[in-house]
Motif scaffolding. Structure first.
Motif, PDB file in Angstrom:
ATOM      1  N   LYS A 162       5.294 -12.893   5.256  1.00  0.00           N
ATOM      2  CA  LYS A 162       4.176 -12.707   4.331  1.00  0.00           C
ATOM      3  C   LYS A 162       3.596 -14.039   3.856  1.00  0.00           C
ATOM      4  O   LYS A 162       2.608 -14.071   3.138  1.00  0.00           O
ATOM      5  CB  LYS A 162       4.611 -11.882   3.114  1.00  0.00           C
ATOM      6  N   THR A 176     -10.507 -16.893   5.036  1.00  0.00           N
ATOM      7  CA  THR A 176     -10.470 -16.066   3.825  1.00  0.00           C
ATOM      8  C   THR A 176     -10.550 -14.582   4.177  1.00  0.00           C
ATOM      9  O   THR A 176      -9.774 -13.767   3.669  1.00  0.00           O
ATOM     10  CB  THR A 176     -11.631 -16.432   2.882  1.00  0.00           C
ATOM     11  N   ILE A 179      -7.288 -13.400   5.897  1.00  0.00           N
ATOM     12  CA  ILE A 179      -6.162 -13.252   4.972  1.00  0.00           C
ATOM     13  C   ILE A 179      -6.312 -11.985   4.136  1.00  0.00           C
ATOM     14  O   ILE A 179      -5.325 -11.310   3.814  1.00  0.00           O
ATOM     15  CB  ILE A 179      -6.036 -14.501   4.074  1.00  0.00           C
ATOM     16  N   LYS A 180      -7.534 -11.632   3.779  1.00  0.00           N
ATOM     17  CA  LYS A 180      -7.755 -10.373   3.066  1.00  0.00           C
ATOM     18  C   LYS A 180      -7.303  -9.196   3.920  1.00  0.00           C
ATOM     19  O   LYS A 180      -6.838  -8.172   3.403  1.00  0.00           O
ATOM     20  CB  LYS A 180      -9.230 -10.227   2.690  1.00  0.00           C
ATOM     21  N   HIS A 181      -7.432  -9.342   5.238  1.00  0.00           N
ATOM     22  CA  HIS A 181      -7.020  -8.283   6.160  1.00  0.00           C
ATOM     23  C   HIS A 181      -5.500  -8.262   6.343  1.00  0.00           C
ATOM     24  O   HIS A 181      -4.877  -7.200   6.296  1.00  0.00           O
ATOM     25  CB  HIS A 181      -7.704  -8.480   7.512  1.00  0.00           C
ATOM     26  N   THR A 182      -4.885  -9.440   6.550  1.00  0.00           N
ATOM     27  CA  THR A 182      -3.442  -9.492   6.827  1.00  0.00           C
ATOM     28  C   THR A 182      -2.599  -9.446   5.557  1.00  0.00           C
ATOM     29  O   THR A 182      -1.410  -9.148   5.617  1.00  0.00           O
ATOM     30  CB  THR A 182      -3.084 -10.769   7.604  1.00  0.00           C
ATOM     31  N   LYS A 183      -3.229  -9.804   4.408  1.00  0.00           N
ATOM     32  CA  LYS A 183      -2.562  -9.761   3.097  1.00  0.00           C
ATOM     33  C   LYS A 183      -1.371 -10.726   3.004  1.00  0.00           C
ATOM     34  O   LYS A 183      -0.351 -10.427   2.387  1.00  0.00           O
ATOM     35  CB  LYS A 183      -2.123  -8.330   2.759  1.00  0.00           C
ATOM     36  N   HIS A 184      -1.506 -11.897   3.594  1.00  0.00           N
ATOM     37  CA  HIS A 184      -0.479 -12.928   3.471  1.00  0.00           C
ATOM     38  C   HIS A 184      -0.676 -13.729   2.179  1.00  0.00           C
ATOM     39  O   HIS A 184      -1.789 -13.815   1.651  1.00  0.00           O
ATOM     40  CB  HIS A 184      -0.540 -13.889   4.665  1.00  0.00           C
ATOM     41  N   HIS A 185       0.401 -14.329   1.702  1.00  0.00           N
ATOM     42  CA  HIS A 185       0.310 -15.325   0.638  1.00  0.00           C
ATOM     43  C   HIS A 185      -0.006 -16.661   1.316  1.00  0.00           C
ATOM     44  O   HIS A 185       0.707 -17.067   2.242  1.00  0.00           O
ATOM     45  CB  HIS A 185       1.629 -15.468  -0.117  1.00  0.00           C
ATOM     46  N   ALA A 258       7.816  -8.734   4.439  1.00  0.00           N
ATOM     47  CA  ALA A 258       7.421  -7.360   4.107  1.00  0.00           C
ATOM     48  C   ALA A 258       8.610  -6.438   4.271  1.00  0.00           C
ATOM     49  O   ALA A 258       9.468  -6.665   5.120  1.00  0.00           O
ATOM     50  CB  ALA A 258       6.286  -6.919   5.009  1.00  0.00           C
TER      51      ALA A 258
END
Length: 258
Positions: A162, A176, A179-185, A258
């Motif tokens: 993650k 950007t 990352i919104k799609h993959t939801k990584h930090h 995850a």
């Protein structure tokens, strides 16, 4: 707040203002050029400075941290020659670190990926190829790089990463959106060692230690001999000054997998 959205809005308002004034006064094109160059300069610096959080929110340091903890991070591995030496030093000093691995390198060194996690360190995503042209990838290509790395490393450690660090710390609108799609930090840093550029280990060591405070995130690379030598000195310095080296997820209290 100095970020991409706000700068775009401000630039647009100033542009409209100049257009409006040009209806009543003789406004030189020079002012339009200056406005564009100012926008370009800010956006370029912001894109190459992950600590600005210009395009997206990144974990760069934990400000006002009450514990004497820092996070040592390594990019670009695993490396067959240098990663084992780094792991040996970390083990000897009871230190934990975070390794941002390149997918294709992890595929070539699965035993090192396993060793990293087995010894209590954290693994993050550093794209599959670490391409020199990554900054120019569109959203779908960025997503593919991240997913391919997650799939590769997940097949080795049975965990889905993650944490993500973009190559060179560069961010842009495409990254950007990805990352919104993959939801990584997204993980940055606030102490850049320049260990891939500088050739003097004392210079690198001093650059790191003069900036160390509780909550600092240190960027190193497990891909060259000089980093191994600097790390040994750094771990002794941390021990002497009662600092604990912890993983990124421990420092920020976030989930690494995850």
């Amino acid at each position: 707040m100095l970020n991409f959205k706000n700068i775009n809005v401000l630039t647009f308002i100033l542009f409209l203002g100049l257009l409006l004034l040009s209806q009543f006064f003789n406004i030189s094109i020079f002012f339009f050029i200056v406005l564009f160059l100012a926008w370009l300069t800010l956006t370029s610096i912001g894109s190459f400075t992950i600590g600005w959080n210009y395009h997206l929110k990144a974990f760069n340091s934990k400000k006002n941290h009450t514990k004497n903890q820092v996070a040592i991070t390594f990019d670009d591995g695993p490396n067959a020659e240098f990663t084992p030496k780094i792991l040996e030093l970390l083990k000897a000093h009871h230190a934990k670190a975070t390794f941002f691995c390149i997918g294709k390198h992890a595929e070539q060194q699965p035993e090192l990926v396993q060793q990293i996690t087995e010894e209590g360190h954290t693994i993050g995503n550093h794209t599959y190829t670490h391409s020199d042209f990554f900054d120019f990838y569109n959203k779908q290509n960025v997503i593919a790089e991240i997913k391919n790395t997650n799939t590769t490393i997940s097949s080795i450690i049975n965990k889905k990463m993650k944490l993500f660090r973009p190559p060179y710390g560069v961010t842009n609108p495409a990254i950007t959106k990805a990352i919104k799609h993959t939801k990584h930090h997204v993980i940055g840093w606030n102490i850049r060692s320049l260990d891939t550029i500088k050739k003097d280990e004392e210079d690198i060591f001093n650059r790191i230690t003069k900036n160390i405070k509780p909550g600092a995130v240190i960027l190193l690379h497990d891909s060259q001999e000089i980093t191994v030598r600097v790390l040994e000195q750094l771990l002794l310095f941390l021990q002497k000054n009662n600092y604990q080296s912890v993983t990124i997820d421990t420092l920020f209290n976030i989930e690494a997998y995850a």
